[in-house]
Design a protein around this motif. Structure first.
Motif, short mmCIF file in Angstrom:
data_model
loop_
_atom_site.label_atom_id
_atom_site.label_comp_id
_atom_site.label_asym_id
_atom_site.label_seq_id
_atom_site.Cartn_x
_atom_site.Cartn_y
_atom_site.Cartn_z
N GLU A 1 0.84 -1.18 0.00
CA GLU A 1 0.00 0.00 0.00
C GLU A 1 0.88 1.25 0.00
N THR A 2 0.30 2.36 -0.39
CA THR A 2 1.06 3.61 -0.44
C THR A 2 0.11 4.80 -0.32
N ARG A 3 0.66 5.92 0.18
CA ARG A 3 -0.07 7.19 0.16
C ARG A 3 0.28 8.00 -1.08
N SER A 4 1.27 7.56 -1.84
CA SER A 4 1.72 8.33 -3.01
C SER A 4 0.62 8.40 -4.06
N ILE A 5 0.54 9.57 -4.72
CA ILE A 5 -0.44 9.82 -5.77
C ILE A 5 0.30 10.47 -6.94
N VAL A 6 0.11 9.95 -8.14
CA VAL A 6 0.76 10.52 -9.32
C VAL A 6 -0.29 10.82 -10.37
N GLY B 1 5.86 18.83 10.79
CA GLY B 1 4.43 18.89 11.02
C GLY B 1 3.59 18.08 10.05
N LYS B 2 2.28 18.39 10.08
CA LYS B 2 1.30 17.72 9.24
C LYS B 2 0.34 18.75 8.66
N GLY B 3 -0.24 18.42 7.52
CA GLY B 3 -1.20 19.32 6.89
C GLY B 3 -2.20 18.56 6.06
N MET B 4 -3.31 19.21 5.79
CA MET B 4 -4.28 18.74 4.81
C MET B 4 -4.19 19.67 3.62
N TYR B 5 -3.78 19.12 2.48
CA TYR B 5 -3.55 19.94 1.29
C TYR B 5 -4.67 19.73 0.27
N TYR B 6 -5.27 20.85 -0.14
CA TYR B 6 -6.28 20.82 -1.19
C TYR B 6 -5.59 20.96 -2.54
N VAL B 7 -5.76 19.96 -3.41
CA VAL B 7 -5.17 20.03 -4.75
C VAL B 7 -6.20 19.54 -5.77
N ASP B 8 -6.66 20.45 -6.60
CA ASP B 8 -7.57 20.15 -7.70
C ASP B 8 -8.77 19.31 -7.25
N GLY B 9 -9.40 19.72 -6.16
CA GLY B 9 -10.61 19.06 -5.70
C GLY B 9 -10.41 17.94 -4.71
N TRP C 1 -8.60 16.53 -1.09
CA TRP C 1 -7.92 16.86 0.17
C TRP C 1 -6.94 15.74 0.48
N ILE C 2 -5.63 16.09 0.53
CA ILE C 2 -4.57 15.09 0.66
C ILE C 2 -3.84 15.29 2.00
N PRO C 3 -3.76 14.25 2.85
CA PRO C 3 -2.96 14.38 4.07
C PRO C 3 -1.47 14.35 3.74
N THR C 4 -0.72 15.27 4.32
CA THR C 4 0.72 15.36 4.09
C THR C 4 1.44 15.51 5.42
N GLN C 5 2.72 15.16 5.44
CA GLN C 5 3.49 15.27 6.67
C GLN C 5 4.98 15.38 6.35
N LYS C 6 5.77 15.61 7.40
CA LYS C 6 7.21 15.72 7.27
C LYS C 6 7.77 14.55 6.48
N GLY C 7 8.64 14.86 5.52
CA GLY C 7 9.25 13.85 4.69
C GLY C 7 8.56 13.61 3.36
N ASP C 8 7.33 14.13 3.20
CA ASP C 8 6.62 13.99 1.93
C ASP C 8 7.14 15.02 0.92
N TYR C 9 6.85 14.75 -0.35
CA TYR C 9 7.19 15.67 -1.43
C TYR C 9 5.96 15.84 -2.31
#
Length: 263
Positions: free
Chosen positions: A16-21, A211-219, A221-229
């Protein structure tokens, strides 16, 4: 083997992965699953390529662990390419034909087009760097210059008048057409957000520092955190909220600027 987690062999659970392309739109890369790349000129370095034209970006972002005696003496950039290097951990010696410095954590160098950048880890401990490379968009009568500094010495400026969100600008690109890009750090206190959902022609490459954030991208909502790109392409609607318990949400990001659209 995964670059960031040293994962070898089978796992007990499902893959499994949280990555989205979504090429040409946006990309989220979590540390789990990042792989090593072998690139000529880099010695004793563990490299992963975070963004590239294959993703839709006009630039390349690298995450590099520089082991003891790790180096690139061949040179990065030069000719039409500009380079920005930021130290995430450790200590790195850097130089081009005009400048040289020893950079510690949060130290950085911008090396303009025509100036190949070299680096070497002369310390006894590994270092970790974030590296950006882009083709310079030259316009007649203007040119960029090398910039060396440390983010610790830069002031936090309220972001668009908000008192719980702050920005640091690494380069003197404001009102200086010699620069066609800038690098920034954004910091959101818990509960802070952008003032609106941004939609603009500029691209971003973003590496999350804390830290952590909820990022809105093109409709979405993506959870993000330290170490993500993340990579955000032109006109991708974007904004975030800082979430979590006790750590500010911060990230370093690039932005092209100061140029008209080419037809």
């Amino acid at each position: 083997m995964g670059y960031m987690n040293n994962q070898i062999g089978y796992r007990e659970g499902l893959l499994e992965t949280r990555s989205i392309v979504k090429k040409g739109n946006y990309v989220l890369l979590e540390p789990d699953g990042l792989v090593k790349n072998s690139i000529p000129g880099y010695e004793n370095c563990i490299i992963t390529i975070m963004s590239s034209p294959a993703m839709g970006a006009s630039f390349v972002d690298y995450l590099i662990t520089v082991d003891k005696d790790g180096k690139n003496l061949k040179g990065i950039g030069g000719k039409e390419l500009e380079v920005f290097l930021y130290v995430l951990e450790g200590e790195i010696s850097v130089w081009n034909t005009d400048e040289n410095a020893v950079l510690t954590k949060e130290g950085y160098i911008f090396s303009p087009a025509g100036k190949e950048l070299c680096f070497e880890n002369k310390s006894s401990a590994p270092a970790k760097i974030y590296l950006y490379k882009r083709k310079y968009e030259k316009i007649e009568g203007y040119s960029a210059n090398a910039v060396i500094g440390n983010a610790k010495d830069l002031p936090w400026i309220p972001y668009e008048g908000m008192e719980n969100c702050y920005v640091k600008d690494f380069l003197p690109a404001a009102n200086n057409f010699g620069f066609d890009m800038n690098m920034h750090i954004l910091k959101f206190h818990l509960g802070a957000s952008h003032g609106y959902i941004e939609t603009h022609v500029q691209e971003h490459g973003m590496y999350f520092l804390s830290g952590k954030g909820m990022y809105y991208v093109d409709g979405d909502w993506i959870p993000t955190q330290k170490g993500d790109y993340m990579f955000l392409d032109a006109y991708c609607p974007q904004a975030c909220y800082a979430v979590g318990k006790d750590e500010d949400f911060t990230y370093i990001y690039s932005k092209d600027c100061n140029r008209d659209v080419q037809l």
